[in-house]
Design a protein around this motif. Sequence first.
Motif, mmCIF file in Angstrom:
data_model
loop_
_atom_site.group_PDB
_atom_site.id
_atom_site.type_symbol
_atom_site.label_atom_id
_atom_site.label_comp_id
_atom_site.label_asym_id
_atom_site.label_seq_id
_atom_site.Cartn_x
_atom_site.Cartn_y
_atom_site.Cartn_z
ATOM 1 N N ILE A 182 -0.284 -5.914 -1.806
ATOM 2 C CA ILE A 182 0.366 -5.378 -3.010
ATOM 3 C C ILE A 182 0.693 -6.544 -3.941
ATOM 4 O O ILE A 182 0.815 -7.685 -3.498
ATOM 5 N N ALA A 304 1.464 -2.419 3.798
ATOM 6 C CA ALA A 304 1.173 -3.005 2.476
ATOM 7 C C ALA A 304 -0.295 -3.398 2.398
ATOM 8 O O ALA A 304 -0.979 -3.148 1.406
ATOM 9 N N LEU A 307 -2.516 -0.049 2.145
ATOM 10 C CA LEU A 307 -2.135 1.087 1.291
ATOM 11 C C LEU A 307 -3.190 1.423 0.230
ATOM 12 O O LEU A 307 -3.616 2.567 0.092
ATOM 13 N N ILE A 336 6.582 -1.158 -1.161
ATOM 14 C CA ILE A 336 5.601 -0.131 -0.783
ATOM 15 C C ILE A 336 5.972 1.198 -1.434
ATOM 16 O O ILE A 336 5.138 1.875 -2.036
ATOM 17 N N ARG A 339 5.215 1.483 -5.169
ATOM 18 C CA ARG A 339 3.814 1.775 -5.481
ATOM 19 C C ARG A 339 3.466 3.228 -5.131
ATOM 20 O O ARG A 339 2.741 3.899 -5.853
#
Length: 361
Positions: A182, A304, A307, A336, A339
Amino acid sequence: MFQENLQTIIENGEEKSAIMKAAKILKNGGLVAFPTETVYGLGADALNEEAAAKIYAAKGRPSDNPLIVHIADTKAVYELASSVPDKAIDLMEAFWPGPLTIILPKKDIVPKGTTGGLSTVAIRMPSHPAALALIRESGVYVAAPSANTSGRPSPTTAEHVEEDMMGRIDMIIDGGPVGIGIESTIVDLTGEVPTILRPGFITKSMLENIVGPVEIDKALVETDSNLRPKAPGMKYTHYAPKGELSIVEADDINKVTQIINDLILEKEAEGYKVAVITTEEHKSLYKCDNVLVVGSSKKGETIAAKLYAVLRKCDEIGAQYMFTETFSQGELGGAIMNRLIKAAGHRIISENDGKKYVNLL
Ligand code: TXA
Ligand code: MG
């Protein structure tokens, strides 16, 4: 476009020539996608307005959404920013190279075409060796957003970049899957108190250990408020798969699985293709053909890292409805969930009406 596989290159001892080829493209105003420790970036010469404009065209990115300038040497900060407060210096020392972006007032040499018209500039020193080598070899500062089509999940492999950018850019450096998965934490240092504009791997408490109290942009925490986020990019629908994603939360996992299994039955009976996003530990609890595992519920970093690949998978299989558990546990939980909530367009199904369990930050 040609693609260079860094792994192959390293094995053949040709790494340097690939980086040199990419560096030349950047110097000449072209576009190169490259791995960073967070996600793949789409780079161009940050001080060349025309080159930066090509990024917006390739991504289909709104022109008011500023780019992060990537550097390989802290000295660059003083060339790009008109003032560098002590807190910025402390954060740079603590977290660079690494997944932290700082916002400072910009100097005139940074074109507004790079900063989306703002008088501030976002700066980051990535830690991925290929990114650092590319910046150094090119001799330019590298403006680089995530290398996805605007609105899609950020790319965490070179294949994701290829999916979105084929034919639109000059080169991809393939460094394999990224480590974090991320995007970097963004901290605004233009005000009195440092403020997180985008949560990431570097958490609030990690920042506070270095510089004392840190605030969080209120627009990030109040998920259903109409506050305008200070990072322009955070206001756009983002990371979103094509189908309709909903987050399901309740105070225990049995209730979550029961709600999701009911929803699966309902949607499948209506003839829709349905997918569930869950963890290794919970995958056997669902009655669905498409159970997508995002990592281990005991390890935020595995979630992460996978994802965005899982959100892209939803598109690949043509899922029309997706249901996901919350993944708010651990240090990375806030980033997380930030997002995931955006990917779900704020669709949250709570066990108790109006009661939200999502622990944002
Ligand atoms: O991890 C990352 O940061 C990745 C890798 C490639 O370095 N880059 C990345 O860039 O995520 P991008 O463009 O996808 O996201 C940059 C975010 C956007 O939300 C943008 O609005 C915000 O940073 N931003 C950039 N400059 C800003 C500024 N001067 N003030 C406020 N927000 C800014
Ligand atoms: Mg992005």
